[in-house]
Design an enzyme around this catalytic site. Structure first.
Site, mmCIF file in Angstrom:
data_model
loop_
_atom_site.group_PDB
_atom_site.id
_atom_site.type_symbol
_atom_site.label_atom_id
_atom_site.label_comp_id
_atom_site.label_asym_id
_atom_site.label_seq_id
_atom_site.Cartn_x
_atom_site.Cartn_y
_atom_site.Cartn_z
ATOM 1 N N HIS A 72 0.847 -1.192 0.000
ATOM 2 C CA HIS A 72 0.000 0.000 0.000
ATOM 3 C C HIS A 72 0.881 1.241 0.000
ATOM 4 O O HIS A 72 1.782 1.372 0.834
ATOM 5 C CB HIS A 72 -0.911 0.016 1.232
ATOM 6 C CG HIS A 72 -2.102 -0.883 1.100
ATOM 7 N ND1 HIS A 72 -3.231 -0.758 1.870
ATOM 8 C CD2 HIS A 72 -2.345 -1.928 0.270
ATOM 9 C CE1 HIS A 72 -4.116 -1.683 1.534
ATOM 10 N NE2 HIS A 72 -3.587 -2.409 0.575
ATOM 11 N N TYR A 201 -9.382 5.641 6.942
ATOM 12 C CA TYR A 201 -9.576 6.061 8.331
ATOM 13 C C TYR A 201 -10.639 7.148 8.340
ATOM 14 O O TYR A 201 -10.421 8.234 7.792
ATOM 15 C CB TYR A 201 -8.274 6.617 8.910
ATOM 16 C CG TYR A 201 -7.225 5.578 9.213
ATOM 17 C CD1 TYR A 201 -6.979 5.177 10.522
ATOM 18 C CD2 TYR A 201 -6.474 4.993 8.202
ATOM 19 C CE1 TYR A 201 -6.008 4.224 10.815
ATOM 20 C CE2 TYR A 201 -5.499 4.040 8.478
ATOM 21 C CZ TYR A 201 -5.283 3.667 9.791
ATOM 22 O OH TYR A 201 -4.323 2.722 10.072
ATOM 23 N N PRO A 293 -4.462 0.496 18.506
ATOM 24 C CA PRO A 293 -4.181 -0.002 17.148
ATOM 25 C C PRO A 293 -4.304 1.044 16.045
ATOM 26 O O PRO A 293 -3.973 0.739 14.894
ATOM 27 C CB PRO A 293 -5.221 -1.110 16.970
ATOM 28 C CG PRO A 293 -6.344 -0.732 17.884
ATOM 29 C CD PRO A 293 -5.697 -0.081 19.070
ATOM 30 N N LYS A 297 1.118 0.184 15.030
ATOM 31 C CA LYS A 297 2.501 0.164 15.500
ATOM 32 C C LYS A 297 2.883 -1.063 16.334
ATOM 33 O O LYS A 297 4.077 -1.312 16.534
ATOM 34 C CB LYS A 297 2.770 1.417 16.349
ATOM 35 C CG LYS A 297 2.807 2.696 15.543
ATOM 36 C CD LYS A 297 4.047 2.740 14.684
ATOM 37 C CE LYS A 297 3.956 3.809 13.619
ATOM 38 N NZ LYS A 297 4.080 3.303 12.281
#
Length: 396
Positions: A72, A201, A293, A297
């Site tokens: 991505h 997001y 989350p 990371k």
């Protein structure tokens, strides 16, 4: 039983450490309390930073990842029905991320360990770490119905937050920093092609939502929910309806629905244990730190820890100098705190809290608007998302 490095936990941290040590000619034994099937099927993270991808390739564990993983080159931020793409390579000098589930990383590393590496004992429950301050730490464990002892030069706790390694640290030495969040993520796996080719997001007044994927045919999606939510209280139709509301845009984009095969609730917390070393006992991964989350990371921090530790052990073997081992905790914590900062920033920017006011909502939109309109702000996000260097300059 005797070895150079005793490793507690066969998650990605413990397995990768064993692989790195094997490649450097350092023997190890891995103890895992669960059976192989459980380790290879527990659902966890799915985003690999550029540095993690590079490490797995260099370790000889990248063949299937390169074949099946999904590269991505960006993410999409969605707010106020608007869409903004963050271009990772264009902002970071070519870095990207790869979608490849932690379960698959573990399968690859387990296969390599069993074929080429040292002992990997499943259903071997570590009971205690003794003598961390001595030159010969001991790991007491139970395997096949009897207790045994693993004597080692170094012990490494890769056994997660609920493991026993951290309990060997004296209370007078340990410092804990933590934050709990008043919301969680309701996550689903669905047998439907992802509705977008990159992660989305979404910040919405009703709550955060994330569109992710496990493969070209399997979608992974999340909804912000109250912390005490029971996943089974949500019907499939209610989940899809709510996802549709939160991903709404002003254009003709649409969310594709499909059969939901799994539901779970992920709590949100930030946690750091300092230091990450006591004598000859070292902590790595979730045994030392947890991040919400949102910033993707957790797995990547674990990789950073074991790369740093493996380098230090190799340096000690080749030079006799403990310099890098002595610096292990401070070196890792610099990177850990940068990841904690980024994960907190992403979480607080995208999740409306139950006590938030209209002022707080406006601040979230202002922060997102800044990223969408400022290359400097956008670059800061892209650099952090694709991965911090293994050693971040400056004090923790």
């Amino acid at each position: 039983m005797r070895t150079t490095v005793g490793i507690i936990g066969a998650g990605p941290a413990g397995l990768l450490l064993a692989r790195l040590l094997h490649n450097a000619g350092i023997d190890s034994v891995v103890l895992e309390s669960r059976d192989r099937s459980y380790v290879e099927h527990r659902q966890r993270a799915g985003i690999l930073e550029q540095g993690t991808v590079d490490v797995l390739r260099a370790a000889g564990a990248g063949e299937r990842m390169d074949r099946e993983g999904l590269r991505h080159d960006g993410i999409e931020l969605r707010f106020a029905k608007q869409r903004h793409r963050v271009d990772f390579p264009g902002l970071t000098g070519g870095r990207s991320v790869t979608v490849y589930a932690q379960t698959e990383v573990c399968k690859d590393l387990i296969a390599l360990q069993l074929k080429e590496g040292g002992p990997l004992l499943f259903e071997a429950e570590a009971l205690a770490v003794e003598g961390a301050e001595s030159g010969r730490p001991r790991i007491r464990f139970r395997h096949e119905g009897r207790e045994d002892v693993l004597e080692c030069d170094y012990a490494v706790g890769c056994d997660g937050f609920w493991g026993i390694a951290r309990t060997a640290f004296p209370e007078s030495l340990s410092r804990v920093f933590e934050r709990t969040y008043p919301y969680a993520w309701l996550g689903i796996l669905a047998d439907v092609a992802p509705s977008h080719d990159e992660l989305v997001y979404a910040r919405h007044d009703r709550g955060f939502a994330l569109l992710s994927m496990r493969s070209p045919a399997v979608s992974r999606l999340y909804l912000q929910v109250p912390a005490d939510t029971d996943a089974e209280a949500w019907t499939d139709e209610a989940i899809w309806d709510e996802l549709e509301r939160r991903f709404e845009t002003d254009d003709d984009w649409r969310l594709e629905r499909g059969p939901i095969t799994q539901k779970s609730v992920t709590p949100m917390r930030s946690y750091v244990h300092e230091p990450m070393r006591h004598g000859r006992l070292f902590l790595a991964g979730d045994a030392a730190h947890i991040v919400p989350p949102t910033g993707a990371k957790g797995l990547n921090l674990a990789v950073g820890d074991v790369v740093t530790l493996a380098r230090a052990l190799v340096h000690e073997k080749e030079t006799g100098s403990p310099e890098l081992l002595d610096a292990y905790s401070a070196t890792c914590l610099r990177r850990v705190w940068q990841a904690e900062r980024f994960s907190y920033d992403m979480t607080s920017m995208l999740h409306p809290g139950p006590a938030d006011t209209p002022f707080d909502a406006r601040l979230q939109l202002a922060r997102l608007g800044r990223i969408a309109s400022s290359r400097a702000a956008e670059t800061d996000l892209a650099e952090a998302y694709t991965g911090f260097p293994l050693d971040v300059p400056g004090d923790a």
